[in-house]
Design an enzyme around this catalytic site. Structure first.
Site, PDB file in Angstrom:
ATOM      1  CG  ASN A  23      -8.346   0.486   7.129  1.00  0.00           C
ATOM      2  OD1 ASN A  23      -9.144   0.861   7.976  1.00  0.00           O
ATOM      3  ND2 ASN A  23      -7.052   0.666   7.245  1.00  0.00           N
ATOM      4  CG  HIS A  48      -2.539  -3.319   2.726  1.00  0.00           C
ATOM      5  ND1 HIS A  48      -1.435  -3.076   3.516  1.00  0.00           N
ATOM      6  CD2 HIS A  48      -3.608  -2.881   3.442  1.00  0.00           C
ATOM      7  CE1 HIS A  48      -1.818  -2.512   4.648  1.00  0.00           C
ATOM      8  NE2 HIS A  48      -3.128  -2.387   4.631  1.00  0.00           N
ATOM      9  CD  GLU A  70      -2.904   1.097   2.356  1.00  0.00           C
ATOM     10  OE1 GLU A  70      -4.106   1.256   2.088  1.00  0.00           O
ATOM     11  OE2 GLU A  70      -2.491   0.873   3.507  1.00  0.00           O
TER      12      GLU A  70
END
Length: 342
Positions: free
Chosen positions: A272, A213, A169
């Site tokens: 998230n 991620h 990320e």
């Protein structure tokens, strides 16, 4: 409504935990993505969280400026003005901040909020994340102690991570050590010993259970949500406190609905979402460009079509696409519980 006050933000997490649901935390990098996130939360009738990573903040400051604090402040101030036009509460959060970026991001933002609080104003951001996953646990928690004390004084909630989220990320790659992708109850117990469970300042905990991620196909990531249950049960038993942690689910994009619901049932209050909303935003732009190829380009000496290459024409579509994905995230996270998220 205005941006959530510290009291409203704390109540959001309390209601989520009691009701068995969670809030999506949507990453933004521009005024347009802020608008898309706000629209999505409003369309879903849900309170929510907008968050800015170090890379997102740097980008928002302008590609010739590249100052994280400048970009974060600009997005927060913009959100503060625009969010007042919606009927849901929005909290502002800063995402992953590693050790080498603390002095250039989280620490000055906490100091800025402290100045505001000293003047009788609310903090600029309602929470900040310290990402110490790349360093040893004891050092991670030592820094977390310092940040928690400062955050509490500024009426801010701290987020910290124990364990490692895989993938990449903002150009930062998580570890590939499979063992560290799964937080242990011992790690969580040590966290409670040094940071308390709220009495030294409120924090939310990103405990890892195989999270990654980025974008991936179903089945390629081995999530083990039961780890969160083990952490809550073991630490809770030793402290005499049921479900002592407010948990965060990182790397939520592409996760199976059953895995999301299971994680939320163990005390996840924030998940998230970045990759999915990035794609939803860009997909609409790509669709517009392919459909209006000879309008957005001056093909064969023609003049194109101003209505097609006016950025408003395709950014409007991008906002709609991203907002729709935010609505879907809200629905997925609220369906696990029985209480409303607004």
């Amino acid at each position: 409504m205005p941006i959530a006050t510290p009291e409203i933000y704390a109540d959001m997490f309390d209601r989520a935990k009691a009701g068995g649901f969670a809030y999506p935390a949507i990453n933004v990098t521009s005024s347009e993505t802020v608008n898309a996130a706000l629209r999505g939360f409003a369309d879903a009738g849900s309170d929510g969280i907008i968050q800015v990573s170090t890379g997102g903040a740097e980008f928002a400051s302008g590609t010739s400026v590249k100052e994280m604090v400048t970009g974060a402040v600009a997005l927060a101030e913009f959100a503060d003005v625009v969010a007042a036009k919606y009927d849901v509460h929005i909290a502002l959060h800063t995402d992953h901040c590693q050790k080498e970026k603390l002095d250039g991001y989280v620490r000055p933002l906490i100091a800025l909020s402290q100045e505001r609080v000293d003047r009788g104003e609310p903090p600029l951001f309602q929470s900040h994340m310290w990402d110490g996953s790349a360093i040893e646990l004891e050092q991670n928690l030592k820094i977390a102690q310092e940040l928690l004390e400062k955050a509490a004084k500024a009426c801010i909630i701290l987020e910290l991570e124990i364990g490692v989220v895989g993938g990449e990320e903002d150009g930062v790659r998580g570890g590939d050590d499979n063992e560290k992708l799964y937080t242990t109850p011992g790690d969580a117990m040590r966290t409670a010993e040094l940071l308390g469970t709220g009495e030294k300042g409120r924090y939310i905990l990103a405990a890892t259970f195989g999270n990654v991620h980025g974008s991936y196909k179903p089945g390629s990531v081995k999530l083990r949500p039961e780890i969160l249950k083990e952490i809550q049960n073991e630490v809770g038993r030793k402290l005499g406190k049921e479900a002592p942690f407010d948990l965060v689910f990182h790397g939520g994009s592409g996760s199976e609905l059953a895995e999301i619901r299971e994680a939320v049932s163990y005390g996840v209050v924030k998940m998230n979402v970045d990759t999915d909303t990035q794609y939803a935003f860009t997909r609409e732009v790509a669709g517009h460009m392919f459909t209006n190829y000879d309008g957005v380009l001056k093909v064969d000496g023609e003049v194109g079509n101003k209505k097609a290459y006016d950025p408003r024409s395709y950014l409007k579509l991008a906002e709609q696409g991203m907002a729709h994905r935010v609505v879907q995230a809200c629905e997925a996270l609220q369906s696990a519980g029985t209480s409303s998220a607004s």
